[in-house]
Design an enzyme around this catalytic site. Structure first.
Site, PDB file in Angstrom:
ATOM      1  N   LYS A   1       2.775   8.432   1.516  1.00 53.82           N
ATOM      2  CA  LYS A   1       3.913   7.686   1.023  1.00 53.82           C
ATOM      3  C   LYS A   1       4.415   7.859  -0.153  1.00 53.82           C
ATOM      4  O   LYS A   1       5.126   6.642  -0.461  1.00 53.82           O
ATOM      5  CB  LYS A   1       3.282   6.251   1.371  1.00 53.82           C
TER       6      LYS A   1
ATOM      7  N   TYR B   1       9.931  12.166   2.536  1.00 51.54           N
ATOM      8  CA  TYR B   1       9.200  10.923   2.945  1.00 51.54           C
ATOM      9  C   TYR B   1      10.279  10.021   3.958  1.00 51.54           C
ATOM     10  O   TYR B   1       9.888   9.839   4.980  1.00 51.54           O
ATOM     11  CB  TYR B   1       8.854  10.323   1.587  1.00 51.54           C
TER      12      TYR B   1
HETATM   13  C1  UD1 Z   1       9.382   2.444  -3.555  1.00 55.35           C
HETATM   14  C2  UD1 Z   1       9.844   3.643  -2.764  1.00 55.35           C
HETATM   15  C3  UD1 Z   1      10.064   3.164  -1.468  1.00 55.35           C
HETATM   16  C4  UD1 Z   1       8.430   2.636  -1.057  1.00 55.35           C
HETATM   17  C5  UD1 Z   1       8.136   1.328  -1.883  1.00 55.35           C
HETATM   18  C6  UD1 Z   1       6.852   0.869  -1.759  1.00 55.35           C
HETATM   19  C7  UD1 Z   1      11.036   5.094  -4.258  1.00 55.35           C
HETATM   20  C8  UD1 Z   1      12.468   5.848  -4.551  1.00 55.35           C
HETATM   21  N1  UD1 Z   1      11.101   4.359  -3.279  1.00 55.35           N
HETATM   22  O1  UD1 Z   1      10.365   1.620  -3.748  1.00 55.35           O
HETATM   23  O2  UD1 Z   1      10.051   4.472  -0.551  1.00 55.35           O
HETATM   24  O3  UD1 Z   1       8.805   2.107   0.261  1.00 55.35           O
HETATM   25  O4  UD1 Z   1       8.240   1.997  -3.211  1.00 55.35           O
HETATM   26  O5  UD1 Z   1       6.703  -0.361  -2.342  1.00 55.35           O
HETATM   27  O6  UD1 Z   1      10.259   5.622  -4.768  1.00 55.35           O
HETATM   28  N2  UD1 Z   1       9.707  -0.073 -11.888  1.00 55.35           N
HETATM   29  C9  UD1 Z   1       9.870  -0.021 -13.235  1.00 55.35           C
HETATM   30  N3  UD1 Z   1       8.806   0.515 -14.144  1.00 55.35           N
HETATM   31  C10 UD1 Z   1       7.811   1.100 -13.221  1.00 55.35           C
HETATM   32  C11 UD1 Z   1       7.683   1.100 -11.758  1.00 55.35           C
HETATM   33  C12 UD1 Z   1       8.844   0.461 -11.287  1.00 55.35           C
HETATM   34  O7  UD1 Z   1      10.738  -0.618 -14.148  1.00 55.35           O
HETATM   35  O8  UD1 Z   1       6.665   1.718 -13.762  1.00 55.35           O
HETATM   36  C13 UD1 Z   1      10.962  -0.657 -11.264  1.00 55.35           C
HETATM   37  C14 UD1 Z   1      11.844   0.197 -10.492  1.00 55.35           C
HETATM   38  O9  UD1 Z   1      12.747   0.608 -11.306  1.00 55.35           O
HETATM   39  C15 UD1 Z   1      12.446  -0.717  -9.386  1.00 55.35           C
HETATM   40  C16 UD1 Z   1      11.217  -1.626  -9.267  1.00 55.35           C
HETATM   41  O10 UD1 Z   1      10.509  -1.719 -10.340  1.00 55.35           O
HETATM   42  O11 UD1 Z   1      13.427  -1.385  -9.780  1.00 55.35           O
HETATM   43  C17 UD1 Z   1      10.368  -1.456  -7.989  1.00 55.35           C
HETATM   44  O12 UD1 Z   1       9.979   0.041  -7.994  1.00 55.35           O
HETATM   45  P1  UD1 Z   1       8.828   0.456  -7.114  1.00 55.35           P
HETATM   46  O13 UD1 Z   1       7.627  -0.581  -7.023  1.00 55.35           O
HETATM   47  O14 UD1 Z   1       8.692   1.953  -7.458  1.00 55.35           O
HETATM   48  O15 UD1 Z   1       9.387   0.331  -5.474  1.00 55.35           O
HETATM   49  P2  UD1 Z   1      10.744   1.088  -5.240  1.00 55.35           P
HETATM   50  O16 UD1 Z   1      11.478   1.896  -6.042  1.00 55.35           O
HETATM   51  O17 UD1 Z   1      11.827  -0.064  -4.619  1.00 55.35           O
END
Ligand code: UD1
Length: 336
Positions: free
Chosen positions: A86, A150
């Site tokens: 995933k 994915y």
């Molecule tokens: C990601 C996956 C998605 C998956 C989901 C599961 C990608 C492009 N998408 O989604 O396929 O279904 O996780 O939960 O990877 N953020 C930060 N700092 C961090 C990590 C994240 O600022 O260290 C921000 C990201 O920019 C985003 C939000 O937090 O705005 C959520 O990020 P994340 O938890 O990785 O989820 P998605 O990107 O929505």
């Protein structure tokens, strides 16, 4: 008569929570997992939560002989298929691995089902199948535009299910497109516990809160959102697990195929999550603002009305519940 559900990937994060909810709804459950991304002690913990022995078989969905042996041993009524890789970034580097585990693995499960005359399956899909939003909130008829191997693997499996049903009407399926699962079980005995540096926001913040990581990097604060940070539809993993119970019950009771978003319909920003986690753990959490992460979009969230109208599914837990339960889980784990 008690009905038996096979959970592939049942020892993983969403699978283990679904196990608990299925048991409390009165189902018998059999777990299959290769434990590649699960804690070895999760089976003992599931037994503790449910106060009953757990039936689990260690093996791989790529092993067809193993799958056939599981169906030979148990009177399975339906399968919930979680077993998959995933990580979006990893899939870009290893597309063959993702195709093999996610697509070949699923077709192996479907073949084993067919050979055992089991035709009810719930499939673990993702909102990532929608790609860049043409309109928000995402409804189930939003066009599919997978941008990573994915996401493509999930679309391929969804397509296979449709083709299978066209070829043989005995098949019924539920495709569940998850938004962003977060949080942990109220018992604090199961939850998400990635070995590596987490890619996702909540497990990353959790490791900052426990002191394993120094600070969060916020990936961009100049998005077109109220506070400039990315907005997502986080859904409590226990709510998500209950959605699976409702979906599989619908298949078994009404033989009714469905494709549903599982989200809350409410978006929260990175700062919303950080502040909520600070309230949960009772301390300030360090962060810095970094550049945007490639491929991220400003905002996405579900239209949850189809799942509500069709299944009666409604998320009952909010962001504070997710952060509190996550903190209870990770702090207990680190102190044990
Ligand atoms: C990601 C996956 C998605 C998956 C989901 C599961 C990608 C492009 N998408 O989604 O396929 O279904 O996780 O939960 O990877 N953020 C930060 N700092 C961090 C990590 C994240 O600022 O260290 C921000 C990201 O920019 C985003 C939000 O937090 O705005 C959520 O990020 P994340 O938890 O990785 O989820 P998605 O990107 O929505």
């Amino acid at each position: 008569m008690t009905r038996t559900i096979l959970l592939t990937g049942g020892a993983g994060y969403i699978g283990s929570h679904t196990y608990v909810e299925l048991k409390s709804a009165g189902f018998d459950v059999v777990i299959v997992d290769n434990f590649s991304n699960a804690r070895a002690d999760v089976i003992d913990r599931l037994a503790q939560i449910t106060d009953a022995p757990v039936t689990a078989h260690k093996g791989d969905v790529l092993d067809r002989t193993f799958l056939a042996s599981v169906f030979a041993r148990h009177p399975i009524d339906a399968v919930i298929h979680f077993a998959a890789k995933k990580a979006v970034g990893e899939s870009v580097e290893k597309p063959l691995d993702y195709f093999e585990t996610n697509c070949t693995g699923f077709s192996n499960v479907l073949m084993a089902m067919r050979d055992a005359n089991v035709f009810n399956v719930v499939f673990s899909s993702t909102a990532t199948v929608y790609g860049e939003p043409q309109s928000l909130p995402y409804t189930e008829d939003h066009r599919l535009a997978p941008v990573s191997p994915y996401a493509q693997s999930k679309v391929t499996c969804e397509t296979l299910l449709r083709q299978l049903k066209d070829s043989d009407p005995r098949w019924t399926y539920g495709i569940l497109r998850y938004f962003n699962p977060a949080g942990a079980h109220d018992s604090a005995l199961i939850g998400e516990d990635p070995n590596d540096i987490p890619n996702n926001l909540m497990p990353y913040i959790a490791k900052v809160a426990t002191g394993e990581l120094a600070q969060l990097t916020v990936f961009g604060d100049d998005y077109d959102t109220p506070d400039g940070t990315g907005v997502r539809d986080y859904i409590h993993v226990v709510d998500l697990a209950r959605g699976h119970v409702q979906s599989v019950a619908k298949l078994l009771d009404e033989q009714d195929t469905h494709v549903l978003n599982l989200g809350t319909g409410t978006g929260y920003s990175v700062f919303d999550m950080l502040r909520s986690y600070e309230r949960a753990c009772g301390k300030a959490l360090a962060y810095q603002i970094g550049p945007r992460r490639a491929g991220d979009i400003d905002c996405f969230y579900a239209d949850p009305t189809t799942a509500r109208d069709y299944l009666g599914f409604q998320a009952t837990r909010d962001l504070d519940d997710m952060c509190r339960s996550s903190w209870n889980w990770v702090s207990r784990l680190r102190n044990s």
